[in-house]
Design an enzyme around this catalytic site. Structure first.
Site, short mmCIF file in Angstrom:
data_model
loop_
_atom_site.label_atom_id
_atom_site.label_comp_id
_atom_site.label_asym_id
_atom_site.label_seq_id
_atom_site.Cartn_x
_atom_site.Cartn_y
_atom_site.Cartn_z
CG HIS A 166 -27.78 -36.03 5.36
ND1 HIS A 166 -28.76 -35.27 4.79
CD2 HIS A 166 -27.75 -37.21 4.68
CE1 HIS A 166 -29.32 -35.96 3.82
NE2 HIS A 166 -28.73 -37.13 3.73
CD GLU B 227 -37.01 -38.58 -1.92
OE1 GLU B 227 -36.72 -37.95 -2.96
OE2 GLU B 227 -36.24 -38.66 -0.94
CG HIS C 74 -36.03 -41.71 -4.05
ND1 HIS C 74 -35.35 -41.97 -2.88
CD2 HIS C 74 -35.56 -40.52 -4.49
CE1 HIS C 74 -34.51 -40.98 -2.62
NE2 HIS C 74 -34.62 -40.09 -3.58
CG ASP D 151 -37.62 -38.58 2.99
OD1 ASP D 151 -37.90 -38.48 4.19
OD2 ASP D 151 -36.46 -38.57 2.57
CG ASP E 281 -35.39 -34.01 -3.88
OD1 ASP E 281 -36.04 -35.06 -3.74
OD2 ASP E 281 -34.14 -33.98 -3.80
#
Length: 439
Positions: free
Chosen positions: A104, A271, A274, A299, A312
Protein backbone atom coordinates in the site's frame (compact mmCIF):
# COMPACT_ATOMS: atom_id res chain seq x y z
CA UNK A 1 24.21 -5.68 1.37
CA UNK A 2 26.84 -4.27 3.68
CA UNK A 3 27.29 -6.10 6.98
CA UNK A 4 25.98 -3.20 9.04
CA UNK A 5 22.75 -3.24 7.04
CA UNK A 6 22.00 -6.94 7.61
CA UNK A 7 18.82 -7.57 9.58
CA UNK A 8 18.46 -11.34 9.25
CA UNK A 9 21.91 -12.28 10.49
CA UNK A 10 22.86 -15.93 10.30
CA UNK A 11 20.19 -16.70 7.71
CA UNK A 12 21.58 -17.47 4.23
CA UNK A 13 19.69 -17.67 0.94
CA UNK A 14 17.10 -20.40 1.43
CA UNK A 15 18.20 -23.57 -0.42
CA UNK A 16 16.19 -26.33 -2.10
CA UNK A 17 16.86 -29.58 -0.20
CA UNK A 18 14.32 -32.22 -1.26
CA UNK A 19 15.90 -34.82 1.03
CA UNK A 20 15.55 -32.66 4.16
CA UNK A 21 13.91 -34.19 7.21
CA UNK A 22 10.66 -33.21 8.89
CA UNK A 23 12.38 -30.93 11.36
CA UNK A 24 14.35 -29.02 8.72
CA UNK A 25 12.17 -25.95 8.16
CA UNK A 26 14.70 -23.45 6.79
CA UNK A 27 14.85 -24.99 3.33
CA UNK A 28 12.50 -25.76 0.45
CA UNK A 29 11.62 -29.43 0.15
CA UNK A 30 9.16 -29.04 -2.74
CA UNK A 31 9.56 -25.58 -4.29
CA UNK A 32 12.24 -25.77 -6.96
CA UNK A 33 12.12 -22.50 -8.89
CA UNK A 34 13.78 -23.80 -12.06
CA UNK A 35 11.87 -27.10 -12.32
CA UNK A 36 9.86 -27.25 -15.54
CA UNK A 37 6.26 -28.51 -15.41
CA UNK A 38 3.99 -28.44 -18.46
CA UNK A 39 6.37 -26.12 -20.28
CA UNK A 40 6.84 -23.54 -17.52
CA UNK A 41 9.13 -23.29 -14.53
CA UNK A 42 7.66 -23.49 -11.05
CA UNK A 43 8.67 -19.87 -10.61
CA UNK A 44 6.57 -18.87 -13.64
CA UNK A 45 3.53 -20.90 -12.58
CA UNK A 46 3.57 -19.63 -9.00
CA UNK A 47 4.88 -16.05 -9.27
CA UNK A 48 5.23 -15.68 -5.51
CA UNK A 49 5.06 -12.24 -3.91
CA UNK A 50 5.69 -11.04 -0.35
CA UNK A 51 3.25 -8.50 1.03
CA UNK A 52 4.82 -5.49 2.68
CA UNK A 53 2.15 -4.54 5.20
CA UNK A 54 1.94 -7.75 7.21
CA UNK A 55 5.55 -8.89 7.00
CA UNK A 56 7.30 -5.55 7.55
CA UNK A 57 4.72 -3.16 9.01
CA UNK A 58 2.93 -5.65 11.23
CA UNK A 59 3.47 -5.39 14.98
CA UNK A 60 1.39 -8.28 16.26
CA UNK A 61 -1.07 -5.92 17.91
CA UNK A 62 -4.73 -6.91 17.88
CA UNK A 63 -7.93 -5.42 19.36
CA UNK A 64 -7.17 -7.24 22.61
CA UNK A 65 -3.43 -6.84 22.95
CA UNK A 66 -0.37 -4.65 22.51
CA UNK A 67 2.38 -5.20 19.91
CA UNK A 68 4.43 -8.36 20.30
CA UNK A 69 6.65 -8.13 17.20
CA UNK A 70 9.47 -5.73 17.97
CA UNK A 71 11.38 -5.43 14.71
CA UNK A 72 14.84 -3.87 14.34
CA UNK A 73 13.71 -1.84 11.34
CA UNK A 74 11.04 0.11 13.23
CA UNK A 75 13.48 2.62 14.74
CA UNK A 76 14.06 6.35 14.38
CA UNK A 77 11.79 8.94 12.82
CA UNK A 78 8.96 7.70 10.58
CA UNK A 79 11.03 8.36 7.45
CA UNK A 80 14.16 6.77 8.94
CA UNK A 81 12.15 3.70 9.89
CA UNK A 82 10.61 3.59 6.40
CA UNK A 83 14.09 3.40 4.84
CA UNK A 84 15.28 0.74 7.29
CA UNK A 85 12.09 -1.24 6.65
CA UNK A 86 12.63 -1.13 2.90
CA UNK A 87 16.21 -2.35 3.18
CA UNK A 88 15.12 -5.14 5.53
CA UNK A 89 12.39 -6.14 3.10
CA UNK A 90 14.75 -6.42 0.15
CA UNK A 91 17.18 -8.48 2.22
CA UNK A 92 14.27 -10.79 3.03
CA UNK A 93 13.06 -11.03 -0.59
CA UNK A 94 16.58 -11.84 -1.76
CA UNK A 95 17.27 -14.50 0.86
CA UNK A 96 13.85 -16.08 0.39
CA UNK A 97 14.31 -16.09 -3.38
CA UNK A 98 11.09 -14.39 -4.51
CA UNK A 99 10.89 -12.02 -7.45
CA UNK A 100 7.91 -9.85 -6.41
CA UNK A 101 6.49 -7.77 -3.59
CA UNK A 102 3.28 -5.78 -3.00
CA UNK A 103 2.50 -2.71 -0.92
CA UNK A 104 0.00 0.00 0.00
CA UNK A 105 1.17 3.57 -0.52
CA UNK A 106 0.99 4.23 3.23
CA UNK A 107 3.00 1.08 4.05
CA UNK A 108 5.86 2.29 1.94
CA UNK A 109 6.00 5.86 3.27
CA UNK A 110 4.37 7.62 6.24
CA UNK A 111 1.38 9.86 5.66
CA UNK A 112 2.10 13.56 6.10
CA UNK A 113 -0.06 16.35 7.43
CA UNK A 114 -0.98 17.32 3.84
CA UNK A 115 -1.32 15.45 0.57
CA UNK A 116 1.76 17.29 -0.72
CA UNK A 117 3.86 16.09 2.24
CA UNK A 118 2.57 12.51 1.82
CA UNK A 119 3.53 12.63 -1.84
CA UNK A 120 7.02 13.96 -1.06
CA UNK A 121 7.52 11.14 1.45
CA UNK A 122 6.39 8.62 -1.14
CA UNK A 123 8.71 10.09 -3.77
CA UNK A 124 11.70 9.83 -1.46
CA UNK A 125 11.04 6.24 -0.39
CA UNK A 126 10.16 5.02 -3.87
CA UNK A 127 13.42 6.50 -5.15
CA UNK A 128 15.15 4.09 -2.75
CA UNK A 129 12.79 1.26 -3.79
CA UNK A 130 13.70 1.84 -7.44
CA UNK A 131 17.39 1.70 -6.55
CA UNK A 132 16.95 -1.57 -4.63
CA UNK A 133 14.85 -3.07 -7.42
CA UNK A 134 17.60 -2.23 -9.88
CA UNK A 135 20.25 -3.84 -7.65
CA UNK A 136 18.31 -7.05 -7.03
CA UNK A 137 16.02 -7.56 -10.03
CA UNK A 138 13.02 -7.82 -7.69
CA UNK A 139 9.80 -6.32 -9.09
CA UNK A 140 6.47 -4.95 -7.88
CA UNK A 141 3.61 -7.39 -8.44
CA UNK A 142 1.09 -4.73 -7.48
CA UNK A 143 0.56 -1.41 -5.79
CA UNK A 144 -2.59 -0.35 -3.95
CA UNK A 145 -3.74 2.75 -2.08
CA UNK A 146 -4.85 2.67 1.53
CA UNK A 147 -8.29 4.31 1.28
CA UNK A 148 -9.65 2.92 4.53
CA UNK A 149 -7.38 3.57 7.54
CA UNK A 150 -7.37 7.39 7.84
CA UNK A 151 -10.33 8.92 9.73
CA UNK A 152 -11.31 10.88 6.60
CA UNK A 153 -12.39 7.56 5.08
CA UNK A 154 -14.58 6.41 7.98
CA UNK A 155 -17.66 6.75 5.75
CA UNK A 156 -15.97 5.37 2.67
CA UNK A 157 -13.71 6.69 -0.07
CA UNK A 158 -15.15 6.31 -3.57
CA UNK A 159 -18.60 5.79 -2.01
CA UNK A 160 -18.38 8.58 0.58
CA UNK A 161 -21.50 10.79 0.85
CA UNK A 162 -19.18 13.84 0.86
CA UNK A 163 -17.57 14.52 -2.54
CA UNK A 164 -14.69 16.32 -0.79
CA UNK A 165 -13.57 12.96 0.62
CA UNK A 166 -14.04 11.24 -2.74
CA UNK A 167 -11.84 13.92 -4.31
CA UNK A 168 -9.10 13.26 -1.75
CA UNK A 169 -9.28 9.55 -2.57
CA UNK A 170 -8.99 10.42 -6.26
CA UNK A 171 -5.90 12.53 -5.65
CA UNK A 172 -4.36 9.70 -3.61
CA UNK A 173 -5.06 7.15 -6.36
CA UNK A 174 -3.58 9.50 -8.97
CA UNK A 175 -0.31 9.49 -7.04
CA UNK A 176 -0.58 5.73 -6.55
CA UNK A 177 -0.83 5.23 -10.31
CA UNK A 178 2.18 7.49 -10.83
CA UNK A 179 4.13 5.37 -8.34
CA UNK A 180 2.99 2.18 -10.08
CA UNK A 181 4.39 3.47 -13.35
CA UNK A 182 7.62 4.66 -11.71
CA UNK A 183 8.29 1.25 -10.13
CA UNK A 184 7.09 -0.85 -13.07
CA UNK A 185 4.21 -2.46 -11.16
CA UNK A 186 2.55 -5.23 -13.16
CA UNK A 187 -0.85 -4.72 -11.49
CA UNK A 188 -2.77 -2.15 -9.46
CA UNK A 189 -5.32 -3.31 -6.88
CA UNK A 190 -8.46 -1.61 -5.56
CA UNK A 191 -9.77 -2.94 -2.24
CA UNK A 192 -12.86 -1.19 -0.94
CA UNK A 193 -12.41 -1.69 2.78
CA UNK A 194 -15.05 0.91 3.61
CA UNK A 195 -16.95 0.89 0.33
CA UNK A 196 -20.20 -0.41 1.76
CA UNK A 197 -22.53 0.42 4.62
CA UNK A 198 -23.01 -0.08 8.32
CA UNK A 199 -26.62 1.13 8.27
CA UNK A 200 -29.03 1.08 5.36
CA UNK A 201 -31.04 3.90 6.98
CA UNK A 202 -28.51 6.60 6.05
CA UNK A 203 -27.28 5.05 2.78
CA UNK A 204 -28.21 5.75 -0.85
CA UNK A 205 -26.97 2.48 -2.35
CA UNK A 206 -27.68 3.42 -5.97
CA UNK A 207 -25.80 6.70 -5.67
CA UNK A 208 -22.78 5.10 -3.96
CA UNK A 209 -22.47 2.36 -6.58
CA UNK A 210 -22.69 4.91 -9.39
CA UNK A 211 -20.05 7.12 -7.76
CA UNK A 212 -17.73 4.14 -7.27
CA UNK A 213 -18.12 3.16 -10.93
CA UNK A 214 -17.34 6.72 -12.03
CA UNK A 215 -14.32 6.72 -9.71
CA UNK A 216 -13.02 3.59 -11.45
CA UNK A 217 -13.62 5.19 -14.83
CA UNK A 218 -11.49 8.17 -13.77
CA UNK A 219 -8.71 5.74 -12.80
CA UNK A 220 -8.95 4.01 -16.19
CA UNK A 221 -8.74 7.37 -17.97
CA UNK A 222 -5.68 8.44 -15.99
CA UNK A 223 -3.98 5.08 -16.48
CA UNK A 224 -4.38 5.47 -20.24
CA UNK A 225 -3.30 9.12 -20.14
CA UNK A 226 0.04 8.37 -18.48
CA UNK A 227 0.66 5.19 -20.49
CA UNK A 228 0.65 2.91 -17.46
CA UNK A 229 0.89 -0.70 -18.66
CA UNK A 230 -0.56 -2.77 -15.85
CA UNK A 231 -3.63 -4.84 -15.02
CA UNK A 232 -6.31 -3.28 -12.81
CA UNK A 233 -7.63 -5.65 -10.13
CA UNK A 234 -10.52 -5.49 -7.65
CA UNK A 235 -10.32 -7.56 -4.47
CA UNK A 236 -13.68 -8.82 -3.13
CA UNK A 237 -14.52 -9.01 0.58
CA UNK A 238 -17.98 -9.40 2.13
CA UNK A 239 -17.50 -7.61 5.46
CA UNK A 240 -14.90 -6.14 7.80
CA UNK A 241 -14.71 -3.31 8.43
CA UNK A 242 -18.14 -2.59 6.92
CA UNK A 243 -21.21 -4.61 7.82
CA UNK A 244 -21.78 -5.14 4.11
CA UNK A 245 -19.26 -4.29 1.41
CA UNK A 246 -20.26 -3.76 -2.20
CA UNK A 247 -17.47 -6.06 -3.41
CA UNK A 248 -19.04 -8.96 -1.47
CA UNK A 249 -17.65 -11.80 -3.58
CA UNK A 250 -16.45 -12.60 -7.10
CA UNK A 251 -19.90 -12.69 -8.66
CA UNK A 252 -20.89 -9.39 -7.01
CA UNK A 253 -17.81 -7.69 -8.47
CA UNK A 254 -18.26 -9.27 -11.91
CA UNK A 255 -21.90 -8.17 -11.98
CA UNK A 256 -20.90 -4.63 -10.95
CA UNK A 257 -18.20 -4.42 -13.62
CA UNK A 258 -20.48 -5.69 -16.37
CA UNK A 259 -23.34 -3.41 -15.32
CA UNK A 260 -21.13 -0.32 -15.56
CA UNK A 261 -19.22 -1.41 -18.67
CA UNK A 262 -15.90 -1.82 -16.86
CA UNK A 263 -15.30 -5.53 -17.40
CA UNK A 264 -12.66 -5.03 -20.10
CA UNK A 265 -10.53 -2.88 -17.77
CA UNK A 266 -10.50 -5.00 -14.61
CA UNK A 267 -9.91 -8.51 -13.35
CA UNK A 268 -10.18 -9.86 -9.82
CA UNK A 269 -7.63 -10.38 -7.07
CA UNK A 270 -9.13 -13.22 -5.04
CA UNK A 271 -8.30 -13.69 -1.36
CA UNK A 272 -9.52 -17.12 -0.17
CA UNK A 273 -9.85 -15.91 3.43
CA UNK A 274 -12.34 -13.35 2.14
CA UNK A 275 -14.11 -16.07 0.17
CA UNK A 276 -14.71 -18.13 3.29
CA UNK A 277 -15.94 -15.00 5.11
CA UNK A 278 -18.62 -14.78 2.40
CA UNK A 279 -19.77 -18.28 3.30
CA UNK A 280 -18.16 -20.00 0.33
CA UNK A 281 -15.61 -22.81 0.13
CA UNK A 282 -11.91 -21.93 0.00
CA UNK A 283 -11.58 -22.31 -3.77
CA UNK A 284 -15.02 -20.94 -4.71
CA UNK A 285 -14.16 -17.42 -5.86
CA UNK A 286 -10.97 -18.54 -7.60
CA UNK A 287 -13.04 -20.99 -9.65
CA UNK A 288 -15.89 -18.54 -10.31
CA UNK A 289 -13.60 -15.70 -11.38
CA UNK A 290 -11.67 -18.04 -13.68
CA UNK A 291 -14.88 -19.36 -15.24
CA UNK A 292 -15.63 -15.83 -16.45
CA UNK A 293 -12.05 -15.13 -17.56
CA UNK A 294 -11.69 -12.65 -14.70
CA UNK A 295 -9.14 -14.31 -12.40
CA UNK A 296 -6.15 -11.97 -12.35
CA UNK A 297 -4.28 -12.70 -9.13
CA UNK A 298 -4.60 -14.50 -5.77
CA UNK A 299 -3.88 -13.18 -2.29
CA UNK A 300 -2.65 -16.51 -1.00
CA UNK A 301 -3.72 -16.93 2.59
CA UNK A 302 -6.23 -18.84 4.66
CA UNK A 303 -8.45 -18.26 7.66
CA UNK A 304 -10.24 -20.12 10.42
CA UNK A 305 -13.89 -20.33 9.30
CA UNK A 306 -14.92 -21.33 12.82
CA UNK A 307 -13.82 -17.88 14.06
CA UNK A 308 -15.71 -15.80 11.50
CA UNK A 309 -13.19 -13.03 10.98
CA UNK A 310 -10.23 -12.33 8.73
CA UNK A 311 -7.23 -14.04 10.34
CA UNK A 312 -4.79 -13.87 7.37
CA UNK A 313 -2.91 -17.08 8.11
CA UNK A 314 -0.29 -18.62 5.85
CA UNK A 315 -1.80 -21.30 3.57
CA UNK A 316 -0.58 -24.77 4.54
CA UNK A 317 -3.49 -27.01 3.45
CA UNK A 318 -2.44 -29.10 0.43
CA UNK A 319 -6.03 -29.79 -0.66
CA UNK A 320 -6.67 -26.07 -0.91
CA UNK A 321 -3.46 -25.28 -2.80
CA UNK A 322 -4.13 -28.15 -5.22
CA UNK A 323 -7.60 -26.87 -6.08
CA UNK A 324 -6.32 -23.32 -6.57
CA UNK A 325 -3.40 -24.44 -8.73
CA UNK A 326 -5.63 -26.76 -10.80
CA UNK A 327 -7.75 -23.73 -11.70
CA UNK A 328 -4.69 -21.59 -12.44
CA UNK A 329 -3.02 -24.24 -14.62
CA UNK A 330 -6.27 -24.86 -16.52
CA UNK A 331 -6.49 -21.17 -17.42
CA UNK A 332 -2.85 -21.11 -18.51
CA UNK A 333 -1.35 -19.21 -15.57
CA UNK A 334 -1.85 -15.95 -13.70
CA UNK A 335 0.43 -13.56 -15.60
CA UNK A 336 0.67 -10.66 -14.96
CA UNK A 337 -0.79 -11.59 -11.56
CA UNK A 338 0.68 -13.97 -9.03
CA UNK A 339 0.37 -15.60 -5.63
CA UNK A 340 0.77 -12.83 -3.06
CA UNK A 341 1.18 -13.91 0.55
CA UNK A 342 -1.31 -11.54 2.17
CA UNK A 343 -0.63 -13.36 5.42
CA UNK A 344 0.94 -12.59 8.76
CA UNK A 345 2.82 -14.66 11.27
CA UNK A 346 0.84 -15.16 14.47
CA UNK A 347 1.40 -12.58 17.17
CA UNK A 348 2.91 -15.39 19.24
CA UNK A 349 5.51 -16.15 16.50
CA UNK A 350 7.98 -13.48 17.51
CA UNK A 351 11.35 -14.68 16.15
CA UNK A 352 12.65 -13.16 12.92
CA UNK A 353 13.18 -16.65 11.51
CA UNK A 354 9.44 -17.25 11.86
CA UNK A 355 8.93 -14.90 8.90
CA UNK A 356 11.07 -17.23 6.80
CA UNK A 357 9.52 -20.43 8.15
CA UNK A 358 6.00 -19.17 7.36
CA UNK A 359 6.81 -18.20 3.79
CA UNK A 360 8.85 -21.35 3.13
CA UNK A 361 6.05 -23.58 4.40
CA UNK A 362 3.44 -21.80 2.29
CA UNK A 363 5.64 -21.84 -0.83
CA UNK A 364 6.20 -25.57 -0.38
CA UNK A 365 2.45 -26.07 0.08
CA UNK A 366 1.78 -24.36 -3.25
CA UNK A 367 4.60 -26.25 -4.95
CA UNK A 368 3.01 -29.50 -3.80
CA UNK A 369 -0.38 -28.23 -4.94
CA UNK A 370 1.06 -27.39 -8.36
CA UNK A 371 2.55 -30.86 -8.77
CA UNK A 372 -0.70 -32.53 -7.69
CA UNK A 373 -2.77 -30.31 -10.00
CA UNK A 374 -0.59 -31.14 -13.00
CA UNK A 375 -0.82 -34.87 -12.28
CA UNK A 376 -4.63 -34.59 -12.12
CA UNK A 377 -4.72 -32.69 -15.40
CA UNK A 378 -2.20 -34.89 -17.21
CA UNK A 379 -3.83 -38.15 -16.05
CA UNK A 380 -7.16 -36.81 -17.32
CA UNK A 381 -9.28 -39.20 -15.24
CA UNK A 382 -11.35 -36.58 -13.42
CA UNK A 383 -11.50 -34.40 -16.54
CA UNK A 384 -12.82 -37.33 -18.55
CA UNK A 385 -15.43 -38.17 -15.94
CA UNK A 386 -16.68 -34.58 -15.91
CA UNK A 387 -16.78 -34.50 -19.71
CA UNK A 388 -18.82 -37.70 -19.77
CA UNK A 389 -21.22 -36.28 -17.18
CA UNK A 390 -22.04 -33.40 -19.56
CA UNK A 391 -21.90 -35.47 -22.75
CA UNK A 392 -25.61 -34.97 -23.50
CA UNK A 393 -24.76 -31.38 -24.52
CA UNK A 394 -22.46 -32.57 -27.33
CA UNK A 395 -25.21 -33.68 -29.75
CA UNK A 396 -28.87 -33.28 -30.61
CA UNK A 397 -31.03 -31.00 -28.49
CA UNK A 398 -28.21 -30.65 -25.96
CA UNK A 399 -25.89 -29.23 -28.60
CA UNK A 400 -28.53 -26.67 -29.53
CA UNK A 401 -28.78 -25.65 -25.85
CA UNK A 402 -24.98 -25.38 -25.72
CA UNK A 403 -24.99 -23.14 -28.80
CA UNK A 404 -27.90 -21.03 -27.54
CA UNK A 405 -30.19 -21.85 -30.46
CA UNK A 406 -32.74 -24.07 -28.69
CA UNK A 407 -36.35 -22.99 -28.06
CA UNK A 408 -38.89 -23.92 -25.40
CA UNK A 409 -41.04 -25.46 -28.14
CA UNK A 410 -38.15 -27.80 -28.98
CA UNK A 411 -37.82 -28.65 -25.29
CA UNK A 412 -41.47 -29.66 -25.22
CA UNK A 413 -41.20 -31.71 -28.43
CA UNK A 414 -38.14 -33.51 -27.07
CA UNK A 415 -39.89 -34.48 -23.84
CA UNK A 416 -43.00 -35.57 -25.74
CA UNK A 417 -40.81 -37.96 -27.73
CA UNK A 418 -38.40 -39.08 -25.01
CA UNK A 419 -40.52 -38.92 -21.85
CA UNK A 420 -39.23 -38.78 -18.28
CA UNK A 421 -35.41 -38.47 -17.98
CA UNK A 422 -33.41 -41.20 -16.29
CA UNK A 423 -31.59 -39.58 -13.40
CA UNK A 424 -27.92 -40.62 -13.15
CA UNK A 425 -25.68 -40.70 -10.09
CA UNK A 426 -23.49 -37.70 -9.37
CA UNK A 427 -20.75 -40.01 -8.00
CA UNK A 428 -19.56 -37.36 -5.54
CA UNK A 429 -17.75 -39.83 -3.29
CA UNK A 430 -15.99 -41.36 -6.29
CA UNK A 431 -14.65 -37.95 -7.36
CA UNK A 432 -13.52 -37.20 -3.80
CA UNK A 433 -11.77 -40.57 -3.51
CA UNK A 434 -9.97 -40.10 -6.83
CA UNK A 435 -8.94 -36.54 -5.90
CA UNK A 436 -7.50 -37.79 -2.61
CA UNK A 437 -5.37 -40.28 -4.55
CA UNK A 438 -3.30 -37.34 -5.86
CA UNK A 439 -2.82 -35.56 -2.53
Amino acid sequence: MAAQEEFFTGIPKIPYVPSAGAGDVMCFKHYHAEEVLMGKTMEDWLRFSVCYWHSFCGTGADPFGSPTLHRPWNEGTPMEAAKLRLRAAFEFFTKLGVKYYTFHDRDMAPEGSTLEESNRNLDEITDLALELQSQTGIKVLWVTCNLFAHPRYMNGAATNPDCHVLAYAGAQVKKGLDVAKKLGAENFVFWGGREGFLSIYNTDVAAELKHMANFFKMAVQYKEKIGLKCQFLIEPKPKEPCKHQYDYDAMSVIGFLKHYGLESHFKLNIEPNHTTLAGHSYEHDVVMASAFGMLGSVDSNTGSPDLGWDTDQFPMDIRNTTLVMKTIVEQGGLQPGGLNFDAKVRRESTDLEDLFIAHIGAMDAFARGLRHAIRIIEDGLITGMVKERYSSFSHGIGQKVEEGSATLEEMEAFITQKGEPKVTSGKQEKYESIFNHYI
